[in-house]
Design a protein around this motif. Sequence first.
Motif, short mmCIF file in Angstrom:
data_model
loop_
_atom_site.label_atom_id
_atom_site.label_comp_id
_atom_site.label_asym_id
_atom_site.label_seq_id
_atom_site.Cartn_x
_atom_site.Cartn_y
_atom_site.Cartn_z
N ILE A 14 33.35 -26.43 -82.89
CA ILE A 14 33.67 -25.94 -81.54
C ILE A 14 32.37 -26.12 -80.76
N CYS A 15 32.16 -27.32 -80.26
CA CYS A 15 30.86 -27.71 -79.72
C CYS A 15 30.85 -27.67 -78.20
N ALA A 16 30.29 -26.61 -77.65
CA ALA A 16 30.12 -26.49 -76.21
C ALA A 16 29.01 -25.49 -75.95
N LEU A 17 28.05 -25.88 -75.11
CA LEU A 17 26.94 -24.99 -74.79
C LEU A 17 27.31 -24.11 -73.60
N ASP A 18 26.93 -22.82 -73.71
CA ASP A 18 27.18 -21.90 -72.60
C ASP A 18 26.02 -21.96 -71.60
N GLU A 19 26.02 -21.06 -70.63
CA GLU A 19 24.99 -21.06 -69.59
C GLU A 19 23.59 -20.73 -70.13
N ASN A 20 23.51 -20.21 -71.34
CA ASN A 20 22.23 -19.89 -71.98
C ASN A 20 21.79 -20.97 -72.97
N ASP A 21 22.45 -22.14 -72.95
CA ASP A 21 22.16 -23.26 -73.85
C ASP A 21 22.45 -22.91 -75.31
N LEU A 22 23.43 -22.02 -75.54
CA LEU A 22 23.85 -21.67 -76.89
C LEU A 22 25.25 -22.20 -77.12
N CYS A 23 25.46 -22.76 -78.30
CA CYS A 23 26.78 -23.27 -78.65
C CYS A 23 27.74 -22.09 -78.82
N ILE A 24 28.91 -22.18 -78.22
CA ILE A 24 29.88 -21.08 -78.34
C ILE A 24 30.52 -21.04 -79.72
N GLY A 25 30.38 -22.12 -80.49
CA GLY A 25 30.95 -22.16 -81.84
C GLY A 25 30.02 -21.62 -82.90
N CYS A 26 28.78 -22.15 -82.93
CA CYS A 26 27.86 -21.79 -84.03
C CYS A 26 26.68 -20.93 -83.59
N GLN A 27 26.54 -20.69 -82.30
CA GLN A 27 25.46 -19.84 -81.75
C GLN A 27 24.06 -20.43 -81.88
N ARG A 28 23.96 -21.75 -82.15
CA ARG A 28 22.65 -22.39 -82.15
C ARG A 28 22.34 -22.89 -80.75
N SER A 29 21.05 -22.99 -80.43
CA SER A 29 20.64 -23.57 -79.16
C SER A 29 20.79 -25.09 -79.21
N GLY A 30 20.79 -25.70 -78.06
CA GLY A 30 20.87 -27.16 -78.01
C GLY A 30 19.72 -27.80 -78.79
N ASP A 31 18.52 -27.23 -78.67
CA ASP A 31 17.36 -27.75 -79.39
C ASP A 31 17.53 -27.58 -80.90
N GLU A 32 18.03 -26.44 -81.34
CA GLU A 32 18.25 -26.21 -82.77
C GLU A 32 19.27 -27.19 -83.34
N ILE A 33 20.30 -27.47 -82.58
CA ILE A 33 21.32 -28.43 -83.02
C ILE A 33 20.71 -29.82 -83.14
N THR A 34 19.95 -30.22 -82.12
CA THR A 34 19.34 -31.55 -82.11
C THR A 34 18.36 -31.74 -83.26
N ARG A 35 17.57 -30.72 -83.55
CA ARG A 35 16.53 -30.84 -84.57
C ARG A 35 17.00 -30.53 -85.99
N TRP A 36 18.22 -30.03 -86.17
CA TRP A 36 18.71 -29.55 -87.48
C TRP A 36 18.47 -30.55 -88.60
N SER A 37 18.80 -31.80 -88.40
CA SER A 37 18.69 -32.78 -89.50
C SER A 37 17.24 -33.06 -89.91
#
Length: 60
Positions: A14-37
Amino acid sequence: MNVADKVRSPCVSICALDENDLCIGCQRSGDEITRWSQMSNEERREVLRKVAERESKVAN
């Protein structure tokens, strides 16, 4: 490192960032998602701790 030893992503597809740059599905920030791998297991565990804190705030 064996694939089975890696800390798994909390993604729930469920991949969508809210107004705080947090994913509404997993609660990670956009930066955390990008850097995860590229993160170490310890860095991933720290992100998961932050995710748990964010989820508890959303639930209250």
